[in-house]
Design an enzyme around this catalytic site. Structure first.
Site, PDB file in Angstrom:
ATOM      1  N   GLU A   1      19.870  20.891 118.663  1.00 40.26           N
ATOM      2  CA  GLU A   1      20.663  22.229 118.909  1.00 40.26           C
ATOM      3  C   GLU A   1      19.764  23.078 119.890  1.00 40.26           C
ATOM      4  OE1 GLU A   1      20.690  24.985 115.254  1.00 40.26           O
ATOM      5  OE2 GLU A   1      21.021  23.169 114.368  1.00 40.26           O
TER       6      GLU A   1
ATOM      7  N   ASP B   1      18.423  35.727 113.869  1.00 35.54           N
ATOM      8  CA  ASP B   1      17.422  35.162 114.324  1.00 35.54           C
ATOM      9  C   ASP B   1      15.972  35.751 113.913  1.00 35.54           C
ATOM     10  OD1 ASP B   1      17.778  32.320 115.386  1.00 35.54           O
ATOM     11  OD2 ASP B   1      19.268  33.528 116.447  1.00 35.54           O
TER      12      ASP B   1
END
Lengths: 272, 400
Positions: free
Chosen positions: A51, A62
């Site tokens: 990824e 994140d």
């Protein structure tokens, strides 16, 4: 739709009775040339799918590790064109399945359809778009499949079962199960309830289910692989490559760290 | 005219919506459901009215600024005195409403982002009032330029977390607050402070701030027996502006003027005038005008006022901009500081640097109006928090 490298990989894993290992890294961290090198090393370490985080200035899903990786990539000049170029370079040397982990604005700015076509042409197999829930995906989804790309969707502990059913209908490639409420980043243990959630998802789709968020050690990876079809490790890998010296030795050591987790996952037998 | 209500997914025309990670979808739906029930519940309205009247001190006055009017030679200028609210700005209107919703949701912890610190102070205040835990996220740069408000929040029992990512201002504080929320959904309500972010926030914040416009419209009709020619407000995320505009949207003869931060001029990275320098994009949960580069990376912004120093703008403003119902313009730092001084000396009122942008626009554009026209300026907050910043700004100018 024709089978992507992601579809083929999961079909092969199923045949072998093995679980998959997915590694996340930030594209362009510390540079796009390094990304080519790191992806090849991950493949050598036995990683099944990579990824690539498409760097965005405001990655609100994140944790700090991946935020910093994106900031370093942008600082080093990773542009959309640059990242596509990097993917094309990887493709000259590897057929490892590659998906983009992206925030919508970077694709929207490019023109969504154009972004999909350019990514597909470069050799990307699918997209996971963090901030594009099902309700907003209507105008965009068709361009993902039109470019023969997988559309990876997220299911989280807060997703009600009715909604889960709807979401997996739009998915291809695999379903990404978020193990916990929170942002990306390594935690001490696999979230309680992750096993049940994966089971629930599998009740509604035949697609493989990958478990991610918070996994960063061989025992955690093995535990996740005992009930999920694949395990995603991100921040721990980003951290390791970042903290090690950017030398062949440092890279080899980071790759060995990944290989340990891959080994733990591959030791788990999957019922055929 | 498009309907003033967003659709069920929070779209204002092509803007707004819910662009968040999946984990937040259900909490946002839950908030929408609870808000809908509360809106129809007379007990909720009674409770909200009680706190606004007895605690916040509403209604806020609509002051006829006689000397400012005389100085400019017209139009007739009225000031909506949101600076007189408890805690010193309009932010408290929304916070009290959301804190009451949080109670209905069974949440025991409030979190907030803050730029200038006024929203953080308001949230810390409500948390103290309702006996809740409170954490406020604030960019490190903003903490330095709004040190007084940091002290106020801490005195109120809130934990203020310095955000050190990116340019360390409001945008990064929102990212961090969202990360906290997504990690602590069970006990935490995120009190978003402006008419921005994913649905239902732009609608909820607008509704709670609409008290400003409702009062102002009633007050001006009582004082003058006619509607104003224009209503002017500064626009950061846009909550004070949408709050006062909302009551006048149907009055088509009333110009609605939103004033953004022109910073050092319309050069990328030097301003926060989204309508002058931005294009449509998706940031922090919503689709609107965004200051960004060709790759969709969010640009740095600059304004002397922390509360306007933000790369995007509320989605309802984006719609009002496109339909032409509201006009958006900007005022640069130097003019805003001049506006601060002028209002202080003409009316004995220290406006917040944010509000000073609206003041300055009227000072510069008074000639657009007939002498007998009425204009209302929303004085969204008081400027006590800004005096040190202004003193330093002036020192910087004199040594240039």
């Amino acid at each position: 739709m024709k089978k992507t490298r992601v579809d083929q990989k999961f079909a092969a894993l199923k045949k072998q009775g093995k679980k998959g290992f997915i590694a996340y890294i930030g594209a362009g961290d510390p540079s796009l040339d390094d990304t080519v090198d790191i992806v090849l090393r991950l493949e050598e370490a036995g990683v099944d799918l990579v990824e690539l985080g498409l760097p965005f200035s405001d990655p609100l899903a994140d944790g700090r590790v991946n935020q910093d990786a994106a900031a370093r990539a942008l600082e080093a000049g990773a542009t959309f064109d640059g990242v596509m170029n990097c993917v094309a370079k990887i493709r000259e040397r590897s057929q490892i399945p590659l998906i983009f982990y992206a925030y919508l604005n970077t694709l929207y700015a490019r023109g969504f359809e154009k972004a999909m076509n350019e990514a597909a042409a470069a050799g990307i197999d699918g997209f996971l778009i963090l901030d594009m829930p099902r309700e907003e995906s209507g105008p965009y989804r068709k361009f993902i499949s039109a470019a023969s790309l997988n559309s990876i969707v997220l299911i989280t502990p807060t997703t009600p079962e009715e909604r889960m059913k709807q979401i997996v209908k739009d998915a291809s490639g695999f379903v990404y199960c978020v193990s916990r409420e929170g942002v990306t980043g390594v935690r001490d243990s696999i979230a309680e309830g992750a096993r049940g959630l994966v089971g629930k998802i599998k009740g509604h789709t035949r697609l493989p289910v990958a478990l991610g968020f918070g996994i960063g050690t061989p025992p955690q990876a093995a535990e996740a692989a005992s009930f999920a079809d694949a395990v995603v490790v991100g921040s721990a890998i980003v951290n390791k490559f970042h903290n090690n010296p950017h030398t062949p030795e440092g890279r080899a050591d980071a790759a060995a760290f990944v290989a340990e987790m891959v080994k733990a996952v591959k030791a788990v037998n999957s019922p055929l | 005219m498009k309907s003033a209500r967003p659709d069920s997914q929070g779209h204002f025309g092509p803007y707004g919506g819910i662009f968040v990670p999946e984990t937040l979808m259900e909490p946002l739906r839950e908030l929408t459901r609870v808000y809908k029930v509360a809106q129809k519940d007379p007990a909720f309205k009674k409770e909200l009215d009680y706190y606004l009247r007895e605690y916040v001190g509403r209604p806020s006055p609509l002051w006829f600024a006689q000397r400012m009017t005389a100085q400019l030679g017209g139009p007739k200028i009225y000031l909506k005195r949101e600076d007189l609210n408890h805690t010193g700005a309009h932010k408290i209107n929304n916070v009290v409403g959301q804190a009451l919703l949080a109670r209905r949701l069974g949440k025991t912890r409030l979190i907030a982002e803050t730029g200038a610190g006024q929203h953080g102070v308001a949230t810390a205040t409500a948390a103290a009032l309702f006996g809740m835990e409170c954490t406020v996220y604030m960019g490190k740069v903003d903490m330095e330029r709004q040190a007084l408000n940091v002290f106020r929040m801490e005195s109120l029992g809130a934990k203020v977390v310095a955000v050190t990512a990116g340019q360390q201002t409001l945008k990064e504080a929102i990212n961090e607050a969202m990360r906290d929320w997504v990690s602590n959904l069970r006990n935490t309500h995120y009190v978003l402070g402006t008419a921005f972010g994913p649905h239902p926030y732009p609608m909820i914040v607008r509704d709670f701030q609409s008290v400003i416009g409702k009062e102002a419209r009633k007050q001006i009709l009582k004082a003058e027996g006619r509607l104003p020619a224009a209503v002017i407000a500064c626009v950061g995320g846009g909550s004070n502006a949408i709050g006062i505009f909302s009551a006048f949207i149907k009055d088509e003869g009333v110009r609605l003027i939103g004033v953004e931060a022109g910073g050092l001029g319309i050069v990328p990275g030097k301003h926060a005038a989204r309508f002058a320098g931005g294009k449509v994009g998706v940031l922090q949960g919503t689709k609107s005008y965004v200051l960004q580069d060709d790759d969709g990376q969010i640009l740095l912004t600059h304004s002397v006022s922390a509360g306007l120093d933000y790369a995007s703008v509320g989605p309802e403003h984006a719609m009002l901009h496109d339909t032409g119902r509201a006009e958006y313009t900007y005022i640069e730092d130097a003019d805003a500081v001049a506006g601060f001084d002028q209002l202080a000396q003409w009316e004995g009122i220290l406006p917040a640097l944010e509000s000073s942008h609206a003041i300055a626009w009227v000072v510069k554009n008074a000639g657009q109006f007939a002498k007998n026209d009425i204009v209302i300026i929303n004085v969204s907050g008081r400027g006590d928090k800004d005096v040190q910043q202004i003193a330093e700004w002036k020192k910087g100018q004199s040594t240039k």
